[in-house]
Design an enzyme around this catalytic site. Sequence first.
Site, PDB file in Angstrom:
ATOM      1  N   GLY A 121      -2.879  -8.627  -3.372  1.00 23.86           N
ATOM      2  CA  GLY A 121      -2.052  -7.489  -2.966  1.00 23.86           C
ATOM      3  C   GLY A 121      -1.875  -7.432  -1.463  1.00 23.86           C
ATOM      4  N   ALA A 122      -1.663  -8.606  -0.849  1.00 28.03           N
ATOM      5  CA  ALA A 122      -1.629  -8.674   0.625  1.00 28.03           C
ATOM      6  C   ALA A 122      -0.226  -8.557   1.194  1.00 28.03           C
ATOM      7  CB  ALA A 122      -2.277  -9.975   1.081  1.00 28.03           C
ATOM      8  N   ASN A 123       0.755  -8.252   0.362  1.00 27.65           N
ATOM      9  CA  ASN A 123       2.123  -8.171   0.887  1.00 27.65           C
ATOM     10  C   ASN A 123       2.404  -6.844   1.593  1.00 27.65           C
ATOM     11  OD1 ASN A 123       2.026  -7.570  -2.136  1.00 27.65           O
ATOM     12  ND2 ASN A 123       3.913  -6.522  -1.548  1.00 27.65           N
ATOM     13  N   THR A 124       1.545  -5.843   1.374  1.00 29.98           N
ATOM     14  CA  THR A 124       1.802  -4.522   1.966  1.00 29.98           C
ATOM     15  C   THR A 124       0.482  -3.755   2.118  1.00 29.98           C
ATOM     16  OG1 THR A 124       3.177  -2.534   1.759  1.00 29.98           O
ATOM     17  CG2 THR A 124       2.189  -3.362  -0.269  1.00 29.98           C
ATOM     18  N   GLY A 125       0.590  -2.558   2.702  1.00 24.21           N
ATOM     19  CA  GLY A 125      -0.548  -1.627   2.754  1.00 24.21           C
ATOM     20  C   GLY A 125      -1.818  -2.229   3.345  1.00 24.21           C
ATOM     21  N   GLY A 151      -3.973  -4.394   2.068  1.00 24.01           N
ATOM     22  CA  GLY A 151      -4.147  -5.840   1.901  1.00 24.01           C
ATOM     23  C   GLY A 151      -3.437  -6.598   3.010  1.00 24.01           C
ATOM     24  N   SER A 183     -12.815   3.235  -4.131  1.00 29.18           N
ATOM     25  CA  SER A 183     -12.170   4.469  -3.653  1.00 29.18           C
ATOM     26  C   SER A 183     -13.152   5.626  -3.794  1.00 29.18           C
ATOM     27  CB  SER A 183     -10.931   4.741  -4.513  1.00 29.18           C
ATOM     28  OG  SER A 183     -10.477   6.064  -4.323  1.00 29.18           O
ATOM     29  N   TYR A 218      -7.331   6.132 -13.107  1.00 27.99           N
ATOM     30  CA  TYR A 218      -7.585   5.574 -11.768  1.00 27.99           C
ATOM     31  C   TYR A 218      -9.074   5.689 -11.423  1.00 27.99           C
ATOM     32  CZ  TYR A 218      -7.298   4.622  -6.789  1.00 27.99           C
ATOM     33  OH  TYR A 218      -7.485   4.086  -5.536  1.00 27.99           O
TER      34      TYR A 218
HETATM   35  N1  LIG Z   1      -4.122   4.286   0.060  1.00 31.87           N
HETATM   36  C1  LIG Z   1      -5.208   4.968  -0.195  1.00 31.87           C
HETATM   37  O1  LIG Z   1      -5.358   6.144   0.173  1.00 31.87           O
HETATM   38  C2  LIG Z   1      -6.341   4.319  -0.953  1.00 31.87           C
HETATM   39  C3  LIG Z   1      -7.527   5.053  -1.107  1.00 31.87           C
HETATM   40  C4  LIG Z   1      -8.594   4.487  -1.779  1.00 31.87           C
HETATM   41  C5  LIG Z   1      -8.490   3.206  -2.275  1.00 31.87           C
HETATM   42  N2  LIG Z   1      -7.325   2.498  -2.135  1.00 31.87           N
HETATM   43  C6  LIG Z   1      -7.278   1.155  -2.714  1.00 31.87           C
HETATM   44  O2  LIG Z   1      -6.803   0.223  -1.772  1.00 31.87           O
HETATM   45  C7  LIG Z   1      -6.163  -0.853  -2.442  1.00 31.87           C
HETATM   46  C8  LIG Z   1      -4.832  -1.147  -1.799  1.00 31.87           C
HETATM   47  O3  LIG Z   1      -4.023   0.014  -1.894  1.00 31.87           O
HETATM   48  P1  LIG Z   1      -2.874   0.379  -0.834  1.00 31.87           P
HETATM   49  O4  LIG Z   1      -3.158   1.758  -0.390  1.00 31.87           O
HETATM   50  O5  LIG Z   1      -2.720  -0.704   0.159  1.00 31.87           O
HETATM   51  O6  LIG Z   1      -1.631   0.455  -1.809  1.00 31.87           O
HETATM   52  P2  LIG Z   1      -0.190  -0.248  -1.756  1.00 31.87           P
HETATM   53  O7  LIG Z   1       0.399  -0.135  -0.409  1.00 31.87           O
HETATM   54  O8  LIG Z   1       0.540   0.331  -2.923  1.00 31.87           O
HETATM   55  O9  LIG Z   1      -0.523  -1.787  -2.050  1.00 31.87           O
HETATM   56  C9  LIG Z   1      -1.024  -2.185  -3.305  1.00 31.87           C
HETATM   57  C10 LIG Z   1      -0.923  -3.688  -3.416  1.00 31.87           C
HETATM   58  O10 LIG Z   1      -1.405  -4.062  -4.732  1.00 31.87           O
HETATM   59  C11 LIG Z   1      -0.409  -4.881  -5.332  1.00 31.87           C
HETATM   60  N3  LIG Z   1      -0.413  -4.832  -6.790  1.00 31.87           N
HETATM   61  C12 LIG Z   1      -0.199  -3.766  -7.590  1.00 31.87           C
HETATM   62  N4  LIG Z   1      -0.207  -4.151  -8.878  1.00 31.87           N
HETATM   63  C13 LIG Z   1      -0.444  -5.497  -8.878  1.00 31.87           C
HETATM   64  C14 LIG Z   1      -0.544  -6.493  -9.889  1.00 31.87           C
HETATM   65  N5  LIG Z   1      -0.387  -6.193 -11.189  1.00 31.87           N
HETATM   66  N6  LIG Z   1      -0.794  -7.773  -9.534  1.00 31.87           N
HETATM   67  C15 LIG Z   1      -0.930  -8.098  -8.226  1.00 31.87           C
HETATM   68  N7  LIG Z   1      -0.819  -7.218  -7.223  1.00 31.87           N
HETATM   69  C16 LIG Z   1      -0.566  -5.934  -7.554  1.00 31.87           C
HETATM   70  C17 LIG Z   1       0.903  -4.358  -4.779  1.00 31.87           C
HETATM   71  O11 LIG Z   1       1.946  -5.281  -5.005  1.00 31.87           O
HETATM   72  P3  LIG Z   1       3.514  -4.804  -5.003  1.00 31.87           P
HETATM   73  O12 LIG Z   1       3.885  -4.605  -3.567  1.00 31.87           O
HETATM   74  O13 LIG Z   1       4.184  -5.961  -5.656  1.00 31.87           O
HETATM   75  O14 LIG Z   1       3.571  -3.532  -5.782  1.00 31.87           O
HETATM   76  C18 LIG Z   1       0.525  -4.196  -3.319  1.00 31.87           C
HETATM   77  O15 LIG Z   1       0.532  -5.444  -2.694  1.00 31.87           O
HETATM   78  C19 LIG Z   1      -6.097  -0.451  -3.911  1.00 31.87           C
HETATM   79  O16 LIG Z   1      -7.127  -1.107  -4.625  1.00 31.87           O
HETATM   80  C20 LIG Z   1      -6.346   1.040  -3.890  1.00 31.87           C
HETATM   81  O17 LIG Z   1      -6.957   1.502  -5.077  1.00 31.87           O
HETATM   82  C21 LIG Z   1      -6.254   3.019  -1.479  1.00 31.87           C
END
Ligand SMILES: NC(=O)c1ccc[n+]([C@@H]2O[C@H](COP(=O)([O-])OP(=O)(O)OC[C@H]3O[C@@H](n4cnc5c(N)ncnc54)[C@H](OP(=O)(O)O)[C@@H]3O)[C@@H](O)[C@H]2O)c1
Length: 313
Positions: free
Chosen positions: A26-30, A32, A154, A179
């Site tokens: 999931g390194a394309n955004t956010g 990662g 999380s 979740y």
């Molecule tokens: N943001 C927060 O506040 C928060 C808080 C606690 C924990 N987290 C955790 O941090 C991690 C990253 O989240 P983020 O905030 O960076 O969210 P994000 O910006 O939505 O990024 C999520 C990443 O996961 C990828 N992904 C989703 N479904 C997938 C699949 N089936 N196969 C492969 N890749 C997939 C997405 O790909 P696409 O771009 O193709 O959708 C995207 O690259 C997650 O595990 C999340 O639970 C986040």
Amino acid sequence: MTVSTRRRWTSADIPDQRGRTAVITGANTGLGFQTAKLLAQHGATVILACRNTGRAAEAAARISASSDPTVRTLQLDLASLASIRRAAEQLRADHPRLDLLINNAGGIRPQYAVTEDGFESTIATNHLGPFAFTGLVLDRLLTVPGSRVVTVGSIGHRRGTIDFDDLHFARGYRYQHAYAQSKLANLMFTYELHRRLASAGVPTIAVAAHPGNVRTGFGREMPLPVRVMTHPRLRTLTWWLLQSPQKGALATTRAAVDPDVRGGDYYGPPGRAQFTGYPDRVRSTAGSHDAAAQRRLWQESERLTGITYPVAD
Ligand SMILES: NC(=O)c1ccc[n+]([C@@H]2O[C@H](COP(=O)([O-])OP(=O)(O)OC[C@H]3O[C@@H](n4cnc5c(N)ncnc54)[C@H](OP(=O)(O)O)[C@@H]3O)[C@@H](O)[C@H]2O)c1
């Protein structure tokens, strides 16, 4: 008032990563993307394992533009066991050794959905997929000194329970529960993997991290009030609740590279709420440390995915 004397861990603390290879899902955004960028800027070869090849290539180009790293991409859909097997095969063919596997990808799904393998999609993407992928590539880390499996949890795990009788929510779906269950599973997986790695006497360690609350695209499918709250334009009002992806990614990065990290550790913003802040070692719930439940979840994950690990109980 208590004044913390602890020094902040920032990107300036990242040791030289030259010669190391890191896979980040999931390194394309956010988060990662930010983690991959930090590792690449410090010399690591990074492999962006993403479900969409176009988005992965675009992210690779953005990272390459910011430094002079080696960036590769790998197609990986964690909601598909067939995709996971293909990706693992490709990775194994291209890389006889890996230093870091960062299980970052994850999502929260307001609507109930079932994957092609018959799993509820949250537990599939957030736990069963990473479980299967890790098991299939783990042998590439096992002989590498300093190698680590880092899994992103999380604070949501605190509300989680593992319902072994209804892991896939056939009796009714609530996305918050799905979740929270999956994020609790991430921690239980890490602790059980840590125990197995330690008893096998290998150099690889398993570590967990959480970013606090972060302004990423994570909430894009969530109800309107959540989307409004997390909007970057409200930054000046929500600074105490949410932090930037750059700062949030420091927890994962610290878990991956800080020499002081030990197997079974959990890193995130410190304090009672753990919403924001520079990363430090933090505690997870008592439930996440339930060894019998960890073992049961492991066995169930092996049964569902058909993946057996190279490190036994
Ligand atoms: N943001 C927060 O506040 C928060 C808080 C606690 C924990 N987290 C955790 O941090 C991690 C990253 O989240 P983020 O905030 O960076 O969210 P994000 O910006 O939505 O990024 C999520 C990443 O996961 C990828 N992904 C989703 N479904 C997938 C699949 N089936 N196969 C492969 N890749 C997939 C997405 O790909 P696409 O771009 O193709 O959708 C995207 O690259 C997650 O595990 C999340 O639970 C986040």
